[in-house]
Scaffold this motif. Sequence first.
Motif, PDB file in Angstrom:
ATOM      1  N   ASP A  41       3.114   1.695  -9.206  1.00 35.53           N
ATOM      2  CA  ASP A  41       2.733   0.870  -7.942  1.00 35.53           C
ATOM      3  C   ASP A  41       3.569   1.130  -6.761  1.00 35.53           C
ATOM      4  O   ASP A  41       2.884   1.170  -5.787  1.00 35.53           O
ATOM      5  N   ARG A  42       4.785   1.465  -6.905  1.00 34.83           N
ATOM      6  CA  ARG A  42       5.727   1.635  -5.867  1.00 34.83           C
ATOM      7  C   ARG A  42       5.275   3.013  -5.282  1.00 34.83           C
ATOM      8  O   ARG A  42       5.169   3.072  -3.839  1.00 34.83           O
ATOM      9  N   ASN A  45       2.103   2.337  -3.058  1.00 38.13           N
ATOM     10  CA  ASN A  45       2.212   1.775  -2.026  1.00 38.13           C
ATOM     11  C   ASN A  45       2.987   2.459  -1.078  1.00 38.13           C
ATOM     12  O   ASN A  45       2.597   2.325   0.282  1.00 38.13           O
ATOM     13  N   VAL A  49       1.746   3.101   2.903  1.00 38.39           N
ATOM     14  CA  VAL A  49       2.400   2.595   3.967  1.00 38.39           C
ATOM     15  C   VAL A  49       2.811   3.802   4.903  1.00 38.39           C
ATOM     16  O   VAL A  49       2.770   3.737   6.024  1.00 38.39           O
ATOM     17  N   HIS A  54      -1.525  -0.584   4.839  1.00 31.95           N
ATOM     18  CA  HIS A  54      -0.784  -1.400   3.841  1.00 31.95           C
ATOM     19  C   HIS A  54      -1.780  -1.785   2.539  1.00 31.95           C
ATOM     20  O   HIS A  54      -3.115  -1.450   2.584  1.00 31.95           O
ATOM     21  N   SER A  55      -1.221  -2.694   1.509  1.00 36.18           N
ATOM     22  CA  SER A  55      -1.981  -3.040   0.054  1.00 36.18           C
ATOM     23  C   SER A  55      -2.206  -4.639   0.252  1.00 36.18           C
ATOM     24  O   SER A  55      -1.564  -5.339   0.151  1.00 36.18           O
ATOM     25  N   CYS A  57      -3.823  -6.360  -1.831  1.00 33.92           N
ATOM     26  CA  CYS A  57      -3.732  -7.264  -3.016  1.00 33.92           C
ATOM     27  C   CYS A  57      -2.572  -7.899  -3.218  1.00 33.92           C
ATOM     28  O   CYS A  57      -2.619  -8.883  -3.837  1.00 33.92           O
ATOM     29  N   LYS A  58      -1.460  -7.421  -2.299  1.00 34.93           N
ATOM     30  CA  LYS A  58      -0.158  -7.888  -2.689  1.00 34.93           C
ATOM     31  C   LYS A  58      -0.397  -9.388  -1.966  1.00 34.93           C
ATOM     32  O   LYS A  58      -0.594  -9.511  -0.892  1.00 34.93           O
ATOM     33  N   HIS A  66       1.109  -4.531  -5.742  1.00 32.51           N
ATOM     34  CA  HIS A  66       0.751  -4.211  -4.500  1.00 32.51           C
ATOM     35  C   HIS A  66      -0.904  -3.645  -5.015  1.00 32.51           C
ATOM     36  O   HIS A  66      -1.725  -3.649  -4.271  1.00 32.51           O
ATOM     37  N   ASN A  67      -1.038  -3.488  -6.299  1.00 34.74           N
ATOM     38  CA  ASN A  67      -2.258  -2.720  -6.866  1.00 34.74           C
ATOM     39  C   ASN A  67      -2.419  -3.189  -8.306  1.00 34.74           C
ATOM     40  O   ASN A  67      -1.311  -3.720  -8.834  1.00 34.74           O
TER      41      ASN A  67
END
Length: 251
Positions: A41-42, A45, A49, A54-55, A57-58, A66-67
């Motif tokens: 996820d990191r 994201n 970014v 940007h994500s 879903c967060k 974030h996803n």
Amino acid sequence: MIQIKNPTELKLMLKAGELAAQALAQAGKNAVAGISTWELDRIVNDYIVSHGGHSPCKGYGGFPGHNCFSVNEELIHGIPSKKKILKEGDIISCDIVAELDGFMGDNTKTFRVGKVSEEAERLMKATEEALYKGIEQAVAGNRVGDISHAVQTHVESYGYAVVKKFIGHGVGREMHEDPEVPNYGKAGRGPRLTPGMTIAIEPMVNSHFPEVNILGDKWTVVTTDGSLSCHFEHTVAITNSEPLIMTLEHH
Ligand code: MF3
Ligand code: CO
């Protein structure tokens, strides 16, 4: 109300789709034994970014990641976790949404972690094929039901079950717009498809039964019997000719 996008908006959306697809590819590249879904996820994201997006879903409905990363019997909405470590033979569905310049791309692939079972291979093949059967029907003049019917028929020809509780959707400035795009239904029914409509077609497929449970974390959707599930998704625009897949890495 269905939001029809004009050519300028479609161009912007194509860029968001590209970013979502590139971010999904990053997830696929990094989905190896030993990595956690939190780390995936990191990585995704950071990619989004660093490319100006940007994500969305967060925080959506309180979603903590974030996803979404869903492993094996997890169908959708898996919460990224440091404790969820991938191992050889897993399959992982990475559902990635990227927002760029006010528009969104939404796409999903189920990836193999190393070598997976023949059962997993067959399920993944059926689900990805069903996505493309659905996309084939995403042409002006058809109805949403033509997409739904094509997906369902293909999945069931393998003896698998489409999930009914969760469905595809319009996508654009919002993650979820009209129309609803179910993975089941009758041909010739539902809203008419017209140029400028943008929809997320996303077969969600269970090995055995269509029913699902939601875990105590309030998000993770799993098969009721612990058997495998699978998910593929593209954002697609209806045009005057062929369906335009917006979530490709390069246009
Ligand atoms: N990507 C999902 C979809 O296709 C939405 C994720 S739910 C969220 O609709 F809470 F994470 F946003
Ligand atoms: Co979606």
